[in-house]
Design an enzyme around this catalytic site. Structure first.
Site, PDB file in Angstrom:
ATOM      1  N   ASP A  35       0.829  -1.204   0.000  1.00 60.36           N
ATOM      2  CA  ASP A  35       0.000   0.000   0.000  1.00 60.36           C
ATOM      3  C   ASP A  35       0.868   1.261   0.000  1.00 60.36           C
ATOM      4  O   ASP A  35       1.954   1.267   0.572  1.00 60.36           O
ATOM      5  CB  ASP A  35      -0.902  -0.028   1.249  1.00 60.36           C
ATOM      6  CG  ASP A  35      -2.048   0.960   1.142  1.00 60.36           C
ATOM      7  OD1 ASP A  35      -2.271   1.523   0.049  1.00 60.36           O
ATOM      8  OD2 ASP A  35      -2.719   1.180   2.166  1.00 60.36           O
ATOM      9  N   HIS A  52       3.117   3.404  -8.981  1.00 56.31           N
ATOM     10  CA  HIS A  52       2.930   1.962  -9.222  1.00 56.31           C
ATOM     11  C   HIS A  52       4.157   1.381  -9.931  1.00 56.31           C
ATOM     12  O   HIS A  52       4.567   0.256  -9.659  1.00 56.31           O
ATOM     13  CB  HIS A  52       1.680   1.728 -10.076  1.00 56.31           C
ATOM     14  CG  HIS A  52       0.399   2.094  -9.362  1.00 56.31           C
ATOM     15  ND1 HIS A  52       0.136   1.731  -8.059  1.00 56.31           N
ATOM     16  CD2 HIS A  52      -0.693   2.789  -9.771  1.00 56.31           C
ATOM     17  CE1 HIS A  52      -1.051   2.185  -7.690  1.00 56.31           C
ATOM     18  NE2 HIS A  52      -1.568   2.841  -8.709  1.00 56.31           N
ATOM     19  N   LEU A 146      11.091 -20.554  -4.258  1.00 52.70           N
ATOM     20  CA  LEU A 146      10.042 -19.690  -3.709  1.00 52.70           C
ATOM     21  C   LEU A 146       8.731 -19.845  -4.492  1.00 52.70           C
ATOM     22  O   LEU A 146       8.740 -19.892  -5.724  1.00 52.70           O
ATOM     23  CB  LEU A 146      10.507 -18.226  -3.796  1.00 52.70           C
ATOM     24  CG  LEU A 146       9.473 -17.168  -3.400  1.00 52.70           C
ATOM     25  CD1 LEU A 146       9.213 -17.207  -1.900  1.00 52.70           C
ATOM     26  CD2 LEU A 146       9.933 -15.773  -3.827  1.00 52.70           C
TER      27      LEU A 146
HETATM   28  C1  FPP Z   1      -1.647   0.255  -3.450  1.00 59.47           C
HETATM   29  O1  FPP Z   1      -1.211   1.592  -3.517  1.00 59.47           O
HETATM   30  C2  FPP Z   1      -1.108  -0.523  -4.545  1.00 59.47           C
HETATM   31  C3  FPP Z   1      -1.827  -1.093  -5.538  1.00 59.47           C
HETATM   32  C4  FPP Z   1      -3.291  -1.011  -5.616  1.00 59.47           C
HETATM   33  C5  FPP Z   1      -1.208  -1.826  -6.637  1.00 59.47           C
HETATM   34  C6  FPP Z   1       0.005  -2.622  -6.287  1.00 59.47           C
HETATM   35  C7  FPP Z   1       0.754  -2.912  -7.542  1.00 59.47           C
HETATM   36  C8  FPP Z   1       2.099  -2.928  -7.632  1.00 59.47           C
HETATM   37  C9  FPP Z   1       2.982  -2.759  -6.471  1.00 59.47           C
HETATM   38  C10 FPP Z   1       2.769  -3.122  -8.943  1.00 59.47           C
HETATM   39  C11 FPP Z   1       2.359  -4.329  -9.712  1.00 59.47           C
HETATM   40  C12 FPP Z   1       2.840  -5.603  -9.125  1.00 59.47           C
HETATM   41  C13 FPP Z   1       2.770  -6.772  -9.771  1.00 59.47           C
HETATM   42  C14 FPP Z   1       3.201  -8.036  -9.119  1.00 59.47           C
HETATM   43  C15 FPP Z   1       2.265  -6.833 -11.133  1.00 59.47           C
HETATM   44  P1  FPP Z   1      -2.314   2.712  -3.642  1.00 59.47           P
HETATM   45  O2  FPP Z   1      -2.458   3.070  -5.078  1.00 59.47           O
HETATM   46  O3  FPP Z   1      -3.557   2.268  -2.959  1.00 59.47           O
HETATM   47  O4  FPP Z   1      -1.634   3.886  -2.852  1.00 59.47           O
HETATM   48  P2  FPP Z   1      -2.384   5.004  -2.024  1.00 59.47           P
HETATM   49  O5  FPP Z   1      -3.132   4.296  -0.924  1.00 59.47           O
HETATM   50  O6  FPP Z   1      -1.258   5.840  -1.497  1.00 59.47           O
HETATM   51  O7  FPP Z   1      -3.281   5.730  -2.978  1.00 59.47           O
END
Ligand code: FPP
Length: 261
Positions: A35, A52, A146
């Site tokens: 997050d 991201h 893994l």
């Molecule tokens: C949360 O941050 C993150 C996500 C919803 C997406 C997670 C994706 C990745 C880390 C990259 C892709 C990974 C793979 C394995 C393909 P948020 O956008 O909710 O952040 P915020 O809460 O600060 O808005």
């Protein structure tokens, strides 16, 4: 890394190479709610998508650190069934990142003996994404290193609902008696069938909730909440979270204390 010698044995984390050989306090299954990509980016005047993109680099570090520590299962919450409510361009970007991750990283993951598994509902995914996910799973199926579990279009309530629906079908078809519905019957119909429950669930960005992640499987997991945003979750932050886990005493509902790991 500090060398904090305490009776948990956590000081061994000061030498993670040694840990990979003899992991007394290393969780077998680590699951991460990644997050804070958006906040990381906005704080730097960057777009959320850049957050991201940097988050994907942190994914690579987490995979490497898991291998180094000797973690057997790493589950990453990459796209939740609730994430569809984000702006369409951001949703598209997250799908693009998954595509990129598989196209760019799959060969190396395979070389490193990583077995890739995807959990979540694939029905709403486009057929090209579905076939990429199938390809990743098929190519790495026999790998013994893994187990990287990517939770994509995943929501725990949805997973449990799908499992219950299958039970209903089995009962209706006479394959399962209602008396035979026990925890194992449910567990074996979850997306995580055959995997151990997570020992350690980490959530970055300071939020302290599970947000519909592995609700069944989290029954006895240790939860560690880390203030860092996901793109900043580096090797040192991961080791610190495992240290915190190693200090916990797990009771599994009983009275006898069991050390973590
Ligand atoms: C949360 O941050 C993150 C996500 C919803 C997406 C997670 C994706 C990745 C880390 C990259 C892709 C990974 C793979 C394995 C393909 P948020 O956008 O909710 O952040 P915020 O809460 O600060 O808005």
């Amino acid at each position: 890394m500090n060398s904090n010698a305490d009776d948990s044995g956590a000081e061994i984390l000061a030498n993670p190479t040694e840990l990979a050989v003899a992991p007394p306090n290393v969780p077998r299954h680590v699951a991460i709610i990644m997050d804070g990509n958006g906040r990381w980016a906005l704080g730097r005047g960057l777009s959320r998508t850049e957050g991201h993109r940097r988050g994907m680099e942190a994914v690579r570090t987490a995979v490497e650190t898991s291998r180094e520590l000797g973690v057997s299962y790493l589950t990453l919450f990459s796209f939740s069934s609730e994430n569809w409510s984000r702006p369409p361009l951001e949703v598209q970007f997250l799908f693009g990142l998954l595509r990129l991750f598989i196209q760019r990283d799959l060969a190396e993951l395979h070389r490193n003996g990583v077995r890739v598994t995807v959990i979540g509902d694939r029905v709403r995914l486009t057929s090209d994404i579905r076939s990429l996910l199938d390809k990743a799973e098929t190519l790495t199926r026999d790998n013994k290193g893994l187990r990287l579990v990517i939770a994509f279009n995943y929501g725990a309530r949805d997973e449990i609902t799908r499992a219950v629906r299958r039970i209903g079908e089995d009962v209706a078809a006479g394959r399962l008696s209602p008396d035979a519905i026990d925890e194992a019957a449910i567990q074996s119909r979850l997306d995580t069938a055959g995997m151990p429950d997570p020992d350690l669930i980490i959530r970055t960005s300071g939020e302290m909730r599970l947000s519909n992640f592995l609700l069944w499987q989290a029954a006895y997991a240790e939860l560690v909440f880390v203030p860092a945003f996901w793109p900043d979750f580096d090797r040192a932050a991961y080791l610190q979270a495992v240290e915190e886990y190693a200090r916990r005493v797990r009771r599994f509902g009983g009275v006898a204390a069991r050390r973590s790991g």
